[in-house]
Design an enzyme around this catalytic site. Structure first.
Site, PDB file in Angstrom:
ATOM      1  CG  MET A   1      -2.741  -2.364   3.689  1.00 16.14           C
ATOM      2  SD  MET A   1      -1.681  -3.557   4.534  1.00 16.14           S
ATOM      3  CE  MET A   1      -1.349  -4.728   3.230  1.00 16.14           C
TER       4      MET A   1
ATOM      5  CG  HIS B   1      -4.068  -2.792  -7.857  1.00 15.54           C
ATOM      6  ND1 HIS B   1      -5.388  -3.202  -7.796  1.00 15.54           N
ATOM      7  CD2 HIS B   1      -3.440  -3.426  -6.824  1.00 15.54           C
ATOM      8  CE1 HIS B   1      -5.548  -4.049  -6.806  1.00 15.54           C
ATOM      9  NE2 HIS B   1      -4.387  -4.187  -6.179  1.00 15.54           N
TER      10      HIS B   1
ATOM     11  CG  HIS C   1      -6.408  -0.685  -4.369  1.00 16.44           C
ATOM     12  ND1 HIS C   1      -5.148  -0.946  -4.846  1.00 16.44           N
ATOM     13  CD2 HIS C   1      -6.513  -1.358  -3.191  1.00 16.44           C
ATOM     14  CE1 HIS C   1      -4.510  -1.735  -3.999  1.00 16.44           C
ATOM     15  NE2 HIS C   1      -5.315  -1.994  -2.984  1.00 16.44           N
TER      16      HIS C   1
ATOM     17  CB  VAL D   1     -10.080  -5.720 -11.008  1.00 14.38           C
ATOM     18  CG1 VAL D   1      -9.589  -5.138 -12.331  1.00 14.38           C
ATOM     19  CG2 VAL D   1     -11.331  -4.984 -10.529  1.00 14.38           C
TER      20      VAL D   1
ATOM     21  CB  SER E   1      -2.239  -8.726  -5.823  1.00 13.67           C
ATOM     22  OG  SER E   1      -1.532  -8.668  -4.597  1.00 13.67           O
TER      23      SER E   1
ATOM     24  NE  ARG F   1       2.043  -9.404   0.297  1.00 17.47           N
ATOM     25  CZ  ARG F   1       1.085  -9.095   1.172  1.00 17.47           C
ATOM     26  NH1 ARG F   1      -0.191  -9.106   0.787  1.00 17.47           N
ATOM     27  NH2 ARG F   1       1.391  -8.785   2.422  1.00 17.47           N
TER      28      ARG F   1
END
Length: 284
Positions: A30, A34, A37, A176, A185, A187
């Protein structure tokens, strides 16, 4: 790296790579990328010849009171990170591309989706499976990479791939973490400095479960209680659930073993965070 925004362009590009005999890897995201990903990108690169990353904030997986409108977005930054990590194609569709007017068909998950996150976020997993199913159909990847932090999502994706007979390899990449253990995350960007410090309590609580197991404890109830007591020492952290479950369908267990999953969800301020460990491994 090529940017793709339409389904015909994506299918044409992927089709050309497939005709060349290339093995295709997919990393659905989405955005607001970071290092977690990017670890998925690295794994896809190891397992495939070309890597497609999708960036789409999927409205179907957000509830009416959740953070769809404020979910962090920074596409120019994401492009730079993806290109630097060796992504071959970035698929960035609009909502109208993914769900055109009249779109009604949705993937309905089974009983496993009614536990844990499914209770806290009704409808969430139907939205996740629907968008991933569309991406699988459009890209037809040989391998798709996902992070273990979203462990219930992983279980449901495995079930979907099995139940719908998709010839896709799912690669699960370990979570991670920051140096203090906090799982990466998107968020985390919501946390102010003090909340960020407190958020490390989640991984600390999971490590308590691991230490209890290493010490010989095998009662799920006792391990759950140890996690809960640890988190109670951080009154700013509001626990939603603590799951001690087997790894195939995340059903609760009475006795634990090395493969048992301990997962939790909690709020730090207004930010909802999730994390989990495999009990025999602990927080890496």
């Amino acid at each position: 790296m090529i940017d793709l925004t339409t389904i015909p362009d994506l299918k044409n590009w992927v089709g050309a790579r497939r005709r060349e005999g290339r093995r295709i890897g997919l990393v659905p995201t989405m955005g607001y990328l970071h290092e977690g990903h990017l670890a998925l990108v690295d794994e896809a690169r190891r397992r495939a010849d070309v890597v497609v990353v999708s960036i789409f904030v999927n409205p179907l997986q957000f509830g009416p009171t959740e953070d769809l409108a404020r979910y962090p977005r920074d596409l120019p930054r994401d492009r730079g990170l993806a290109e630097a990590r060796g992504v071959d194609a970035l698929f960035v569709p609009s909502e109208a591309v993914m769900y055109p007017p009249g779109s009604e068909t949705r993937v309905s998950p089974g009983r496993t989706a009614t536990r844990w996150e499914g209770v806290a976020r009704p409808g969430h997993f139907g939205g996740v499976l629907t968008v991933v199913a569309k991406l699988f159909h459009l890209v037809e990847p040989d391998v798709a990479c996902f992070g273990r932090k979203d462990v219930q999502q992983i279980v449901l994706l495995r079930q979907m791939v099995r139940d719908l007979d998709w010839p896709i390899e799912l690669a699960v990449v370990p979570t991670v973490r920051e140096p203090d253990g906090l799982a990466l995350s998107s968020r985390n960007a919501y946390l102010d400095p003090e909340q960020r410090r407190r958020a490390a309590a989640l991984s600390g609580a999971l490590q308590e479960a691991h230490l209890a197991f290493r010490g010989g404890e095998r009662s799920a109830r006792v391990i759950e209680e140890r996690v809960r007591r640890y988190l109670e020492s951080f009154p700013e952290v509001q626990v939603e659930y603590i799951a001690v479950a087997e790894p195939e369908a995340l059903a609760p267990v009475a006795e634990v073993q090395a493969t048992t999953i301990v997962a939790l969800a909690a709020r730090v301020g207004l930010t909802r965070l999730i994390d989990n460990i495999i009990l025999g491994e602990g927080v890496s």
